[in-house]
Design a protein around this motif. Structure first.
Motif, short mmCIF file in Angstrom:
data_model
loop_
_atom_site.label_atom_id
_atom_site.label_comp_id
_atom_site.label_asym_id
_atom_site.label_seq_id
_atom_site.Cartn_x
_atom_site.Cartn_y
_atom_site.Cartn_z
N GLY A 93 0.96 3.41 5.03
CA GLY A 93 1.65 2.98 3.78
C GLY A 93 0.57 2.16 3.04
O GLY A 93 -0.44 1.56 3.76
N THR A 221 9.80 1.26 -7.12
CA THR A 221 9.34 0.82 -5.53
C THR A 221 10.21 -0.56 -5.16
O THR A 221 10.14 -0.87 -4.08
N ARG A 236 4.10 8.72 -3.45
CA ARG A 236 3.07 9.47 -2.22
C ARG A 236 3.17 8.55 -1.01
O ARG A 236 4.39 8.37 -0.52
N THR A 237 2.32 7.77 -0.58
CA THR A 237 2.61 6.88 0.53
C THR A 237 2.49 5.32 0.03
O THR A 237 2.21 4.49 0.69
N ILE A 239 4.26 1.93 -0.78
CA ILE A 239 5.61 1.38 -0.72
C ILE A 239 5.75 0.21 -1.30
O ILE A 239 6.92 -0.37 -1.28
N LEU A 274 3.37 3.30 8.90
CA LEU A 274 4.69 3.56 8.48
C LEU A 274 5.83 3.61 9.31
O LEU A 274 6.77 3.03 9.24
N ASN A 305 11.17 2.75 1.00
CA ASN A 305 9.63 3.54 0.63
C ASN A 305 9.04 3.93 1.71
O ASN A 305 8.34 4.90 1.50
N ALA A 309 7.72 7.57 2.29
CA ALA A 309 6.24 7.91 2.32
C ALA A 309 6.05 8.77 3.63
O ALA A 309 4.99 9.80 3.52
N ASN A 312 6.64 12.21 2.20
CA ASN A 312 5.55 12.66 1.53
C ASN A 312 4.35 13.03 2.24
O ASN A 312 3.54 14.03 1.81
#
Length: 382
Positions: A93, A221, A236-237, A239, A274, A305, A309, A312
């Protein structure tokens, strides 16, 4: 009007590691009142702002006999010097650039306190000198002060854009009872460009420097609880935070300042793996991430988050970890987010065991967040 003192302050600011400094008077920002009231009435604010509009506009409401405001800017990096290590099959992330390095609130306060100490030492004034430093948690609107003090202009994305560093700057200001000659404000230079508006994934930017902050991915976020589904895929990724409107801005092209050691990012911290975030303890979180500005809301939003992620990123190797979260985590919103993420990774073709597991969960579930997410995923799988 203390011109000699002003010049000494400017010279000292460079020695203290302040990248830009400007001066403005302490008159009101009353021209922004209607805009702030409209934003609040429309539900476009986040709740993170100072709640009393009058105090955001009138320096004399928060400071006795203010004469001037000193505005400062510190430029921060936009590129990581060393890339993080590659772990096969594992996704990372990312924290937005404004959260790299030590929390900027602490860095700015340090610079402003040192500047105030210097002013007290060199000012030749019989009156008692008073100061009130603040960063973005204070009453005044940082970008409005900085624009009027000549540091830059406010772009269509609502950020201050400087000539030297683009919008990649942290802002702070000091109200004082010392009168200084004000610097010249800088007018908007965006022209017909709408790149930031066009690139914003949620349409948060309103086109005139204002935004619907409720739609901003950076705000989303930082919320607690369930993230509305409309925003999940769009982060998306990432965080924490969002850099999109800055990344596409022409004034930011090629800007990458590495002036302050405490702002340099640790790649393993600002682009973390992540999966480990799913089970990180409070102590581990504070040790690894506690010095970042992005840790201010605590562990839970970052964990949520990270779960989003993983979905995603379609990281299939994370499925056992996400299922473990669903089974044992005591927090319904975290479990429900993991349900969504599993559904995202698996797509429309689950194996029979997973389908049965989700159906059994739904039959016994009481938490409304879990019921909603399980129902959605099971319906998609039918």
């Amino acid at each position: 009007m203390n011109q000699a003192l002003k010049e000494r302050i400017i010279a000292e600011s460079k020695q203290l590691g302040i990248d830009k400094i400007g001066f403005t008077d302490a008159s009101s920002f009353a021209h922004l009142k209607t805009s702030l009231e409209e934003q609040k009435a429309a539900g476009h604010t986040t709740g993170f702002e100072h709640p009393i509009i009058e105090e955001r506009l009138y320096p004399d409401k928060i400071f006795e006999q203010p004469q001037s405001i000193i505005s400062i800017a510190l430029a921060y990096p936009t590129k990581i010097k060393e890339k993080p290590g590659i772990t096969r099959g594992e996704r990372r992330g990312s924290f937005a650039r404004a959260s790299w390095g030590i929390d900027y609130h602490n860095i700015l306060r340090d610079r402003m306190n040192k500047l105030i100490t210097f002013i007290k030492e060199v000012a030749e004034d019989d009156t008692e000198l008073t100061f009130k430093p603040m960063v973005d948690t204070g009453e005044l609107i940082d970008v409005a002060v900085a624009q009027r003090a000549g540091l830059g202009f406010i772009g269509k994305n609502g950020l201050l854009i400087t000539e030297e560093f683009g919008s990649y700057v942290y802002l702070g200001e000091i109200i004082t009872n010392i009168p200084f000659e004000p610097d010249t404000p800088i007018e908007n230079q965006c022209g017909e460009c709408t790149k930031c508006i066009d690139a914003c994934p949620t349409g948060a930017l309103l086109g005139d420097g204002r935004m619907n902050a409720q739609l901003c991915l950076s705000y989303q976020t930082q919320t607690r609880g369930m993230m509305p589904e409309e925003f999940r895929s769009k982060i998306r990724t990432v965080i924490y935070g969002c850099d999109i409107c800055q990344q596409v801005c022409p004034f930011n092209k090629g800007k990458d300042a590495h002036f302050h050691e405490e702002m340099e990012p640790d790649p393993e911290v600002v682009t973390p793996l992540l999966k480990p975030l799913l089970t990180i303890s409070n102590k581990e979180f504070k040790t690894k991430f506690g010095y970042l500005a992005g840790s201010w809301r605590g562990k839970k939003p970052i964990q949520r988050n990270a779960i989003i992620a993983l979905g995603n990123a379609r990281q299939k190797s994370a499925l056992p970890d996400l299922l473990q979260v669903i089974e044992v985590d005591p927090r319904p919103d975290i479990r429900a987010t993991a349900v969504w993420s599993v559904g995202k990774i698996v797509g429309t073709q689950p194996n029979p065991e997973l389908y049965a597991f989700f159906e059994d969960l739904l039959a016994d579930e009481e938490a409304p967040e879990m019921i909603e997410e399980l129902t959605k995923v099971i319906k998609k799988w039918q």
